[in-house]
Design a protein around this motif. Structure first.
Motif, PDB file in Angstrom:
ATOM      1  N   PHE A 141       0.805  -1.218   0.000  1.00  0.00           N
ATOM      2  CA  PHE A 141       0.000   0.000   0.000  1.00  0.00           C
ATOM      3  C   PHE A 141       0.841   1.273   0.000  1.00  0.00           C
ATOM      4  O   PHE A 141       0.289   2.379  -0.066  1.00  0.00           O
ATOM      5  N   ALA A 142       2.147   1.171   0.079  1.00  0.00           N
ATOM      6  CA  ALA A 142       2.977   2.334   0.370  1.00  0.00           C
ATOM      7  C   ALA A 142       2.813   3.448  -0.667  1.00  0.00           C
ATOM      8  O   ALA A 142       2.702   4.627  -0.301  1.00  0.00           O
ATOM      9  N   ARG A 143       2.783   3.099  -1.935  1.00  0.00           N
ATOM     10  CA  ARG A 143       2.716   4.152  -2.967  1.00  0.00           C
ATOM     11  C   ARG A 143       1.352   4.826  -2.986  1.00  0.00           C
ATOM     12  O   ARG A 143       1.247   6.049  -3.086  1.00  0.00           O
ATOM     13  N   GLY A 144       0.289   4.034  -2.897  1.00  0.00           N
ATOM     14  CA  GLY A 144      -1.038   4.636  -2.823  1.00  0.00           C
ATOM     15  C   GLY A 144      -1.192   5.493  -1.577  1.00  0.00           C
ATOM     16  O   GLY A 144      -1.782   6.580  -1.624  1.00  0.00           O
ATOM     17  N   ASP A 145      -0.652   5.012  -0.457  1.00  0.00           N
ATOM     18  CA  ASP A 145      -0.723   5.788   0.783  1.00  0.00           C
ATOM     19  C   ASP A 145      -0.017   7.124   0.639  1.00  0.00           C
ATOM     20  O   ASP A 145      -0.491   8.157   1.121  1.00  0.00           O
ATOM     21  N   ALA A 146       1.137   7.135  -0.033  1.00  0.00           N
ATOM     22  CA  ALA A 146       1.900   8.368  -0.183  1.00  0.00           C
ATOM     23  C   ALA A 146       1.128   9.403  -1.000  1.00  0.00           C
ATOM     24  O   ALA A 146       1.108  10.594  -0.662  1.00  0.00           O
ATOM     25  N   ILE A 147       0.483   8.951  -2.078  1.00  0.00           N
ATOM     26  CA  ILE A 147      -0.294   9.892  -2.897  1.00  0.00           C
ATOM     27  C   ILE A 147      -1.505  10.392  -2.128  1.00  0.00           C
ATOM     28  O   ILE A 147      -1.859  11.579  -2.183  1.00  0.00           O
ATOM     29  N   LEU A 148      -2.162   9.503  -1.369  1.00  0.00           N
ATOM     30  CA  LEU A 148      -3.306   9.934  -0.561  1.00  0.00           C
ATOM     31  C   LEU A 148      -2.885  10.938   0.503  1.00  0.00           C
ATOM     32  O   LEU A 148      -3.566  11.949   0.728  1.00  0.00           O
ATOM     33  N   ARG A 149      -1.763  10.722   1.171  1.00  0.00           N
ATOM     34  CA  ARG A 149      -1.298  11.687   2.176  1.00  0.00           C
ATOM     35  C   ARG A 149      -1.035  13.047   1.545  1.00  0.00           C
ATOM     36  O   ARG A 149      -1.378  14.097   2.106  1.00  0.00           O
ATOM     37  N   PHE A 150      -0.422  13.031   0.366  1.00  0.00           N
ATOM     38  CA  PHE A 150      -0.172  14.280  -0.356  1.00  0.00           C
ATOM     39  C   PHE A 150      -1.490  14.995  -0.646  1.00  0.00           C
ATOM     40  O   PHE A 150      -1.614  16.216  -0.431  1.00  0.00           O
ATOM     41  N   ALA A 151      -2.468  14.248  -1.131  1.00  0.00           N
ATOM     42  CA  ALA A 151      -3.765  14.850  -1.437  1.00  0.00           C
ATOM     43  C   ALA A 151      -4.387  15.463  -0.191  1.00  0.00           C
ATOM     44  O   ALA A 151      -4.873  16.611  -0.221  1.00  0.00           O
ATOM     45  N   ARG A 152      -4.376  14.762   0.904  1.00  0.00           N
ATOM     46  CA  ARG A 152      -4.993  15.273   2.129  1.00  0.00           C
ATOM     47  C   ARG A 152      -4.246  16.506   2.642  1.00  0.00           C
ATOM     48  O   ARG A 152      -4.864  17.471   3.096  1.00  0.00           O
ATOM     49  N   GLN A 153      -2.936  16.499   2.563  1.00  0.00           N
ATOM     50  CA  GLN A 153      -2.166  17.668   2.989  1.00  0.00           C
ATOM     51  C   GLN A 153      -2.530  18.904   2.190  1.00  0.00           C
ATOM     52  O   GLN A 153      -2.450  20.034   2.701  1.00  0.00           O
ATOM     53  N   ASN A 154      -2.931  18.687   0.937  1.00  0.00           N
ATOM     54  CA  ASN A 154      -3.235  19.813   0.043  1.00  0.00           C
ATOM     55  C   ASN A 154      -4.723  20.080  -0.114  1.00  0.00           C
ATOM     56  O   ASN A 154      -5.125  20.806  -1.024  1.00  0.00           O
TER      57      ASN A 154
END
Length: 394
Positions: A103-116
């Motif tokens: 899940f690491a790559r999907g998690d990273a993109i989701l965290r980026f989205a939430r931060q923004n």
């Protein structure tokens, strides 16, 4: 008559092992993605123009570019209000081997989205492609009951992991055949899922998602239903029949996704497209443009001329879809020309070998005529915010 299922095969047991114990308990949203931050998009962005009309603009984010290129992340943060992973939430990425999840790559993109302050779509749960090598043989030997159990465990694993974070999931993707495909009854495409479970696999996938994450809008995402070819009009008819039947069966489908990989070799029939979208909207479904880009292979090599023709082509399409009150989102398939899949596709690449100019930003992250056409279309579109807000609430 189908015989009753026998004892699980070794491969079926492996399927269970691949997902056993991995599903997040329904009712417990996973932690670790962070709060929804302040919106990052600029006042002159595509998202700013879209949100004024109750719409979201966003793009597909390929992890290789996201991870390696700060200017890319800056452009996505500046322009977008919703993101979607290209491969990072597909089975081939999440379940690369039995008993292993990634899940690491999907998690990273989701965290980026939430931060923004950006929303996130999920792509895709059930598809004939993007399966790990071990899955198609497994489904080929499974009984319908075993195949459904595998589907359930898979959807509970990935949608459970992201429960409460995804506004809409592409539950099924490209389920209808195209012009050259044999008709499997109702137009369903031949796939490992259809072979293992029969046509009921579509309904089951929607029901399982709804049980796993009721807040996520279940979406049927389909290709080649936007343009003026006779075979696409026939496919639109099949879509409408399928949607009507699904609604009559109480399937929890909330949206229809038009991939919108438009090709310059086929015209846009605005009347046909307008009628199609209107009929979907009348069913009470939301509509999303999920993978928008323009294959420019029929246009001249001269860049200014080509850019103008791409922009004009986009206007003919967007003027229709943005006028439909049920339209909720417009996502391009990436945002940055050098990454477009069209350059590598044997039937889509340009005959002169030049790179396609299919997306809003060029190789220097500059806004192109397509970007300006999209912004102008958003600004000129009627404001259906009230209808769109109601559809988002489900």
């Amino acid at each position: 008559m189908t015989p009753p299922p026998g004892p699980p095969s070794r491969r079926a047991l492996l399927a269970g092992a691949a997902c056993a114990g991995l599903a997040t308990a329904v009712g417990a949203a996973p932690a670790g993605f962070g709060p929804l931050g302040k919106p990052s998009w600029s006042a002159d962005s595509l998202q700013a123009a879209a949100t004024a009309k109750g719409l979201l603009y966003g793009c597909e984010v390929p992890f290789h570019r996201f991870d390696a290129t700060p200017a890319y992340r800056q452009a996505v943060a500046r322009e977008c209000g919703i993101l979607v992973c290209g491969t990072e939430m597909k089975m081939e990425e999440v379940l690369p081997a039995p008993g292993r999840t990634e899940f690491a790559r999907g998690d990273a993109i989701l965290r980026f989205a939430r931060q923004n302050g950006q929303r996130m779509r999920g792509h895709t749960l059930v598809w004939h492609a993007a399966l790990p090598p071990w899955v198609a043989p497994l489904l080929g030997r499974a009984s319908p009951v075993q195949a459904e159990d595998f589907m359930r465990r898979w959807i509970e694993t990935v949608a459970g992991h992201y429960r409460g974070q995804i506004v809409a999931w592409d539950v099924v993707n490209e389920i209808l055949g195209n012009e050259a495909d044999p008709d499997r009854g109702g137009g369903l495409r031949d796939s490992p899922w259809l072979a293992a479970m029969g046509p009921g696999y579509v309904d089951r996938a929607f029901r399982i998602l709804h049980e796993t994450d009721p807040a996520a809008a279940g979406t049927w995402n389909e290709d080649a239903v936007e343009q003026g070819a006779p075979w696409m009009e026939a496919k639109r008819t099949k879509v409408l029949r399928q949607l009507e039947a699904m609604r009559s069966r109480g399937v929890p489908i909330r949206r229809f996704g038009l991939q919108s990989h438009l090709t310059s070799t086929v015209p846009i029939d605005q009347g046909q497209l307008r009628r199609f979208l209107h009929e979907i909207g009348q069913m009470g479904l939301g509509i999303a443009v999920t993978e928008f880009d323009i294959d420019d292979r029929a246009f001249p090599s001269d860049v200014p001329t080509r850019d103008r023709m791409v922009a004009d082509f986009a206007r003919r399409y967007l003027d229709v879809v943005l006028a439909e009150p049920a339209l909720l989102d417009v996502l391009t398939w990436d945002i940055y020309d050098p990454d477009t899949w069209l350059n590598d596709h044997p039937y889509r690449k340009r005959p002169d070998g030049l790179p396609q100019r299919a997306l809003p930003l060029d190789a220097q992250f500059r806004r192109k005529p397509l970007w300006h056409a999209m912004q102008a279309c958003f600004r000129a579109a009627p404001d259906h915010t009230a209808v769109r807000d109601k559809l988002r609430r489900g």
